[in-house]
Design an enzyme around this catalytic site. Structure first.
Site, short mmCIF file in Angstrom:
data_model
loop_
_atom_site.label_atom_id
_atom_site.label_comp_id
_atom_site.label_asym_id
_atom_site.label_seq_id
_atom_site.Cartn_x
_atom_site.Cartn_y
_atom_site.Cartn_z
N ARG A 292 46.69 36.42 18.45
CA ARG A 292 45.74 35.88 19.41
C ARG A 292 44.58 35.19 18.69
NH1 ARG A 292 44.51 40.85 23.33
NH2 ARG A 292 43.05 39.38 24.27
N LEU B 163 37.23 42.15 31.00
CA LEU B 163 38.00 41.29 31.90
C LEU B 163 37.38 41.23 33.29
CD1 LEU B 163 40.66 39.64 32.33
CD2 LEU B 163 41.69 41.78 33.12
N ASP B 164 37.11 40.01 33.75
CA ASP B 164 36.63 39.75 35.11
C ASP B 164 35.38 40.56 35.47
OD1 ASP B 164 38.76 37.97 35.52
OD2 ASP B 164 40.07 39.55 36.28
N GLN C 115 39.02 27.90 49.58
CA GLN C 115 37.65 28.28 49.26
C GLN C 115 37.35 28.14 47.77
OE1 GLN C 115 35.44 28.78 51.72
NE2 GLN C 115 37.21 28.30 53.00
N GLU C 116 38.35 28.41 46.93
CA GLU C 116 38.16 28.23 45.49
C GLU C 116 37.76 26.79 45.19
OE1 GLU C 116 41.37 29.67 42.99
OE2 GLU C 116 41.86 31.23 44.46
N LEU D 33 41.23 36.49 26.72
CA LEU D 33 40.55 36.04 25.50
C LEU D 33 39.91 37.23 24.77
CD1 LEU D 33 38.99 32.91 27.19
CD2 LEU D 33 40.78 32.88 25.43
N HIS E 13 38.06 33.67 39.88
CA HIS E 13 39.00 34.78 40.06
C HIS E 13 39.26 34.96 41.55
CE1 HIS E 13 41.02 38.53 39.15
NE2 HIS E 13 40.36 39.10 40.14
N GLY F 133 46.82 23.48 38.02
CA GLY F 133 45.56 22.78 37.81
C GLY F 133 44.84 22.36 39.07
N SER F 134 45.05 23.04 40.19
CA SER F 134 44.40 22.59 41.43
C SER F 134 42.89 22.77 41.38
CB SER F 134 45.00 23.29 42.65
OG SER F 134 44.63 24.66 42.70
#
Length: 198
Positions: free
Chosen positions: A68, A147-148, A176-177, A96, A112, A15-16
């Site tokens: 799912r 995806l992404d 940087q994130e 998802l 990402h 969870g950073s």
């Protein structure tokens, strides 16, 4: 100081990035409220961090659902019950389905750890090193069914140093994130979806 849109943050691990987002909202750098931190893993360390920041938490353990779709129905129900306006995926390690994504389309972001469109999926840092790239980084994008691959809202990059390992590179990208995600969220909340480069 919080207000404005109600933000739900999905996590699976430490969870950073969630902490960076919550702190930015609580200091007023992002004009929104951290309304819920939700994890598919009851043991995710990020849940304790969220509670320490006085943010409501909830778990929807994916292993308890046979499909799912039923898992995502429970996820959607939790987000809806918390009156979430915008979802931020922050280390949420579940792919998802298009059905879930369509319900939240335009209202769900993800971070990402690569300079998309390079290296969607996993093992991004090892792949950047193996390709001999000179730079790596991170991308915030809208979540779409592919995806992404959603519209890119922001990127930050770091040089790849001689002798870098996937671990040393990941540590520099993570810094940087934590800068990029709150900065992009602040712009999205204000109605600005132009790409930000840090």
């Amino acid at each position: 100081m919080t207000g404005g849109l109600r933000i739900g943050i999905l996590i699976s691990g430490s969870g950073s990035n969630m902490v960076a987002l919550v702190r930015a909202m609580q200091t007023g750098d992002v004009a929104a409220t951290p309304a819920l931190v939700l994890s598919n893993r009851p043991q995710a360390p990020g849940l304790g961090k969220a509670r320490d920041l006085n943010v409501p938490t909830q778990t929807v353990p994916h292993a308890q659902y046979q499909t799912r779709e039923t898992f995502e129905a429970a996820l959607d129900e939790a987000l809806t019950a918390a009156r979430i306006d915008l979802v931020c995926c922050a280390g949420f390690m579940r792919i998802l389905t298009p059905g879930f994504v369509s319900r939240w389309e335009g209202r769900m972001l993800n971070i990402h750890p690569s300079l998309l469109p390079k290296y969607p999926g996993l093992d991004t840092h090892a792949r950047a090193l193996a390709a001999g790239d000179s730079r790596a980084g991170c991308t915030v994008h809208e979540v779409t069914a592919e995806l992404d691959a959603g519209p890119i809202l922001g990127q930050a990059s770091v040089p790849i140093a001689p002798g870098d390992t996937p671990q040393t590179l990941a540590a520099r990208v993570l810094i940087q994130e934590h800068r990029l995600y709150p900065a992009v969220l602040a712009r999205v909340v204000a109605g600005n979806r132009e790409m930000l480069v840090l």
